[in-house]
Scaffold this motif. Structure first.
Motif, PDB file in Angstrom:
ATOM      1  N   LEU A  32       0.881  -1.224   0.126  1.00 48.75           N
ATOM      2  CA  LEU A  32      -0.061   0.025  -0.087  1.00 48.75           C
ATOM      3  C   LEU A  32       0.891   1.301  -0.009  1.00 48.75           C
ATOM      4  O   LEU A  32       0.590   2.185  -0.777  1.00 48.75           O
ATOM      5  N   GLU A  33       1.961   1.137   0.807  1.00 46.60           N
ATOM      6  CA  GLU A  33       2.724   2.360   0.758  1.00 46.60           C
ATOM      7  C   GLU A  33       3.627   2.466  -0.496  1.00 46.60           C
ATOM      8  O   GLU A  33       3.711   3.772  -0.887  1.00 46.60           O
ATOM      9  N   VAL A  35       2.505   1.886  -3.236  1.00 51.10           N
ATOM     10  CA  VAL A  35       1.383   2.421  -4.366  1.00 51.10           C
ATOM     11  C   VAL A  35       1.212   4.024  -4.328  1.00 51.10           C
ATOM     12  O   VAL A  35       1.278   4.620  -5.058  1.00 51.10           O
ATOM     13  N   LYS A  36       1.246   4.348  -2.983  1.00 47.38           N
ATOM     14  CA  LYS A  36       1.062   5.669  -2.640  1.00 47.38           C
ATOM     15  C   LYS A  36       2.197   6.568  -3.041  1.00 47.38           C
ATOM     16  O   LYS A  36       2.176   7.407  -3.569  1.00 47.38           O
ATOM     17  N   GLU A  37       3.435   5.937  -2.972  1.00 44.47           N
ATOM     18  CA  GLU A  37       4.633   6.620  -3.157  1.00 44.47           C
ATOM     19  C   GLU A  37       4.784   6.790  -4.795  1.00 44.47           C
ATOM     20  O   GLU A  37       5.404   7.651  -5.323  1.00 44.47           O
ATOM     21  N   ASN A  38       4.220   5.808  -5.438  1.00 39.89           N
ATOM     22  CA  ASN A  38       4.197   5.859  -6.810  1.00 39.89           C
ATOM     23  C   ASN A  38       3.383   6.434  -7.709  1.00 39.89           C
ATOM     24  O   ASN A  38       3.232   6.381  -8.914  1.00 39.89           O
ATOM     25  N   ILE A  39       2.305   7.091  -6.957  1.00 38.88           N
ATOM     26  CA  ILE A  39       1.117   7.264  -7.705  1.00 38.88           C
ATOM     27  C   ILE A  39       1.176   8.344  -8.740  1.00 38.88           C
ATOM     28  O   ILE A  39       0.516   8.392  -9.830  1.00 38.88           O
ATOM     29  N   LEU A 240       2.011   0.108 -11.160  1.00 42.17           N
ATOM     30  CA  LEU A 240       1.486   0.235  -9.747  1.00 42.17           C
ATOM     31  C   LEU A 240       1.362  -1.409  -9.512  1.00 42.17           C
ATOM     32  O   LEU A 240       1.956  -1.522  -8.140  1.00 42.17           O
ATOM     33  N   ALA A 244       3.707  -2.757  -6.482  1.00 40.62           N
ATOM     34  CA  ALA A 244       3.061  -3.093  -4.995  1.00 40.62           C
ATOM     35  C   ALA A 244       3.426  -4.574  -4.926  1.00 40.62           C
ATOM     36  O   ALA A 244       3.741  -5.101  -3.750  1.00 40.62           O
TER      37      ALA A 244
END
Length: 346
Positions: A32-33, A35-39, A240, A244
């Motif tokens: 999850l982290e 995904v957030k960092e690469n959004i 993503l 992930a």
């Protein structure tokens, strides 16, 4: 229709979805982290080969980079396997009560498929072998089997591989392998060293909790991988999904937690069903199979559980009209399920 929510609804705290064998604890926190960092990079095309992920998987399983193909989930691998190895005048063999994706993919590719008889809700490799003929090119074995949650052992799998022709491909679909705690489960990567016609499917959809991102992989002999790659759709896996999956592989602490919780809750659920006199089968995955004695009873039970806000899975599409499959949920979900079943039977 009741809303699936994290808070309270009018009638239920939430709808409990126990129908698709998802990880009840959710996705890996590291995933999850990531995904957030690469959004913010979603405007970029992904690496079409997913090189970093393949290298990480190769290291994890002590295989080579050339032993791996990344796919948009296991269903994509099924499609690639049928296209690569089964001609229009040839056939596929699998068990009579198993994952319906094999039959669906055979149909969409206009290939013939044959089904072998089960024994005590388990895939019989002897029956599977006797169902094969000179036109059989791919055998699909779900291990543990979905929906019965039964398991083929290492020795059984090795004997089967020794018995089939070398030009027949044996697919071990190990979508739930990480949940297995039985030491007799096959070491497929060791078997691969001896049997180049073995193809191993794995996925990030189940224990890693990435079902919505659609990413899986196959491990096989390099020549087999090259054949599969010819039928792989380029850019079918998002960046993503790849980042992930990379992060999830590092989240060993979370994986261990998921195995421990599932093992404990699976036993509670199974024993609770047995105590109620339900014909449940000893499970190995993150789901439990039960079978009723009369036609229509499983649908009735499904409907009664829906009334109580619990979604299970009727198994007509899987080849068993009397069966019902229930995923292992969170502790509070499993307790509510058992309580609901007692009320229904009362």
């Amino acid at each position: 229709m009741f809303e699936i929510v994290n808070g309270e609804s009018e009638k239920f705290a939430k709808i409990i979805k126990l129908s698709q064998n998802e990880n009840a604890l959710g996705a890996s926190p590291l995933a999850l982290e990531a995904v957030k960092e690469n959004i913010l990079s979603i405007f970029r095309y992904p690496d079409v080969l997913h090189t970093e992920l393949k290298h990480k998987l190769a290291e994890k399983y002590s295989v080579s980079f050339d032993n791996i193909v990344i796919s948009a989930g296991s269903v994509a691998l099924m499609d690639m396997s049928v296209k690569a190895f089964v001609g229009f005048d040839e056939n596929i063999v699998t068990a009579e009560v198993t994952f319906p994706g094999y039959k669906i993919i055979a149909g969409t590719n206009r290939r013939s498929i044959k089904f072998s008889k089960m024994v005590d809700y388990k895939i019989s490799l002897d029956n599977l072998l006797s169902t094969c003929d000179e036109k059989t090119k791919v055998v699909f074995i779900a291990n543990p089997n979905n929906p019965t949650s039964t398991m083929v052992t290492h020795d059984e799998m090795k004997k089967f591989l020794q018995s089939v022709p070398s030009d027949m491909y044996v697919v071990c679909d190990e979508a739930y392998a990480e949940y297995i705690t039985d030491t007799d489960y096959p070491d497929s990567f060791e078997l691969l060293k001896e049997f180049p016609n073995l193809i191993i499917f794995r996925t990030f959809s189940k224990i890693y909790g990435l079902a919505g991102l659609r990413i899986g992989y196959a491990i096989a002999h390099p020549d087999v991988i090259q054949s599969l790659m010819k039928h792989r759709t380029p850019f079918s896996i998002s960046d993503l999904a790849s980042v992930a999956a990379l992060a999830a592989l590092d989240d060993t602490e979370y994986l261990e937690k998921c195995v421990a919780v599932n093992s404990r809750e699976r036993a509670i659920l199974y024993n609770g069903l047995i105590d109620m006199g339900i014909n449940a089968v000893f499970p190995h995955g993150n789901f439990v199979f039960m079978e009723f004695s009369k036609q229509g009873e499983s649908e009735k039970m499904f409907d009664e559980l829906i009334k109580k806000g619990i979604i299970a899975r009727p198994l007509g599409p899987f080849g068993n009209e009397k069966g019902l499959r229930i995923s292992v949920g969170r502790p509070e979900e499993n307790q509510r399920l058992l309580k609901s079943l007692k009320q229904i039977f009362a």
